[in-house]
Enzyme design. Structure first.
Site, mmCIF file in Angstrom:
data_model
loop_
_atom_site.group_PDB
_atom_site.id
_atom_site.type_symbol
_atom_site.label_atom_id
_atom_site.label_comp_id
_atom_site.label_asym_id
_atom_site.label_seq_id
_atom_site.Cartn_x
_atom_site.Cartn_y
_atom_site.Cartn_z
ATOM 1 N N SER A 120 7.362 -12.451 26.638
ATOM 2 C CA SER A 120 8.318 -13.267 25.853
ATOM 3 C C SER A 120 7.796 -14.802 25.684
ATOM 4 O O SER A 120 6.587 -14.943 25.166
ATOM 5 C CB SER A 120 9.756 -13.233 26.577
ATOM 6 O OG SER A 120 10.499 -13.606 25.706
ATOM 7 N N ASP A 248 13.153 -5.243 18.497
ATOM 8 C CA ASP A 248 13.411 -6.218 19.393
ATOM 9 C C ASP A 248 14.422 -7.239 18.688
ATOM 10 O O ASP A 248 14.099 -7.832 17.668
ATOM 11 C CB ASP A 248 11.977 -7.131 19.668
ATOM 12 C CG ASP A 248 12.198 -8.124 20.717
ATOM 13 O OD1 ASP A 248 13.433 -8.686 20.976
ATOM 14 O OD2 ASP A 248 11.009 -8.602 21.114
ATOM 15 N N HIS A 277 13.865 -5.963 23.677
ATOM 16 C CA HIS A 277 12.992 -7.236 24.054
ATOM 17 C C HIS A 277 12.639 -7.015 25.618
ATOM 18 O O HIS A 277 13.421 -7.031 26.518
ATOM 19 C CB HIS A 277 13.863 -8.293 23.877
ATOM 20 C CG HIS A 277 13.073 -9.678 24.312
ATOM 21 N ND1 HIS A 277 12.044 -10.381 23.519
ATOM 22 C CD2 HIS A 277 13.164 -10.621 25.525
ATOM 23 C CE1 HIS A 277 11.613 -11.166 24.009
ATOM 24 N NE2 HIS A 277 12.362 -11.684 25.001
#
Length: 295
Positions: A120, A248, A277
């Site tokens: 991320s 996502d 995600h």
């Protein structure tokens, strides 16, 4: 909706914890970070994990890799961004999505060739660093992998600041970011506008009053445009695996496809239709990372 379910289910069902050994590293500017290690020092390979926004060594993906990588021959080091290890950092700064100078210092501090993984926010910072350093990144990193990086920060923040995303994710992130940020005012009341930060309900508002000015950006637009890793993908020369699901919720598919269109030949794109995600099945994710890192 499947992207939300995969994202949330992965976070709510983390793998069991493993024993970690913690080191405190002093930074060149008089601050510190904590690095947690899994696996014996005698293991032949080293992997370094850069976690996501408000993550830590207890995040579900960190637990997953800390369990799997030592069994495969890698000692793994989970490097915390400043203020994310459970102890407030000392300097009037925090961490941000484009903090490639911090990435450079962390990776160089290990003093040996390694494999790097960013998740991320950590994936965005790692990809940006790889692009900025080009071929010279190979002095520190043998191979790299990014998982669910928000390659276009403007598109990602805009998606997170509206609708269900804002209720599910932005509110959760701000619930920890705001108290940590406001605590910095105790020693430096003029550091930023505390009232504006207390009123912040979106990433745009938070990054404009806190993240951008504390880290040398003119405003939130300057921060997001300067720190997005997408424009740097064309400059990457170290073999890099980029894994992003097309569902996502943090990064709309059109923005994902646009950001990866000009990726260099050194970048292997893995863009499955599902995975949310960082919500990929753990066995698949570990297997794919190890396949890429083994050569």
């Amino acid at each position: 909706m499947i992207g939300h379910l995969q994202t949330i289910a992965a976070a709510l069902r983390p793998p069991p914890r493993v024993a970690l050994a913690r080191e405190r590293w002093e930074t060149p500017d008089g601050d510190f970070i904590h690095v947690d290690f899994a696996g014996d020092e005698s293991l032949p390979r080293l992997a370094v994990l850069l976690h996501g926004l408000e993550g830590c060594s207890d995040s579900h993906y960190a637990r997953l890799l800390a369990r799997a990588f030592p069994d495969a021959g890698w000692r793994i080091a989970i490097a915390h961004w400043r203020g994310c290890s459970g102890e407030p950092n000392l300097r009037p700064r925090a961490y941000h999505s484009g903090d490639s100078a911090e990435v450079d210092w962390i990776l160089g501090r290990f003093g040996r060739p390694l494999d790097a993984i960013g998740v991320s926010l950590g994936g965005n910072a790692l990809l940006k660093w790889l692009g900025e350093r080009g071929a010279s990144a190979a002095r520190l990193v043998r191979r790299a992998a990014s998982i669910s990086a928000p390659l276009d920060l403007t598109a990602a923040a805009s998606a997170l600041d509206r609708g269900l995303n804002r209720l599910l994710y932005t509110r959760m992130f701000l619930a920890t970011l705001k108290p940590k940020s406001l605590a910095k005012l105790a020693g430096a009341p003029a550091l930023f506008d505390g009232e504006r930060l207390r009123r912040a309900r979106t990433f745009r508002e938070f990054d404009d009053v806190f993240t951008a000015p504390l880290h040398g950006f003119r405003d939130v637009e300057h921060y997001w445009s300067s720190s997005s890793s997408g424009p740097w993908l064309a400059q990457i020369r170290v073999p890099t695996l980029l894994i992003n699901a097309r569902n996502d919720p943090f990064l709309p598919e059109p923005a994902l496809m646009a950001a990866t269109r000009s990726a260099a030949a050194a970048v292997t794109l893995e863009l499955p239709g599902r995975g949310g995600h960082v919500g990929f099945p753990g066995d698949w994710l570990v297997r794919r990372l190890l396949e890429f890192f083994r050569p």
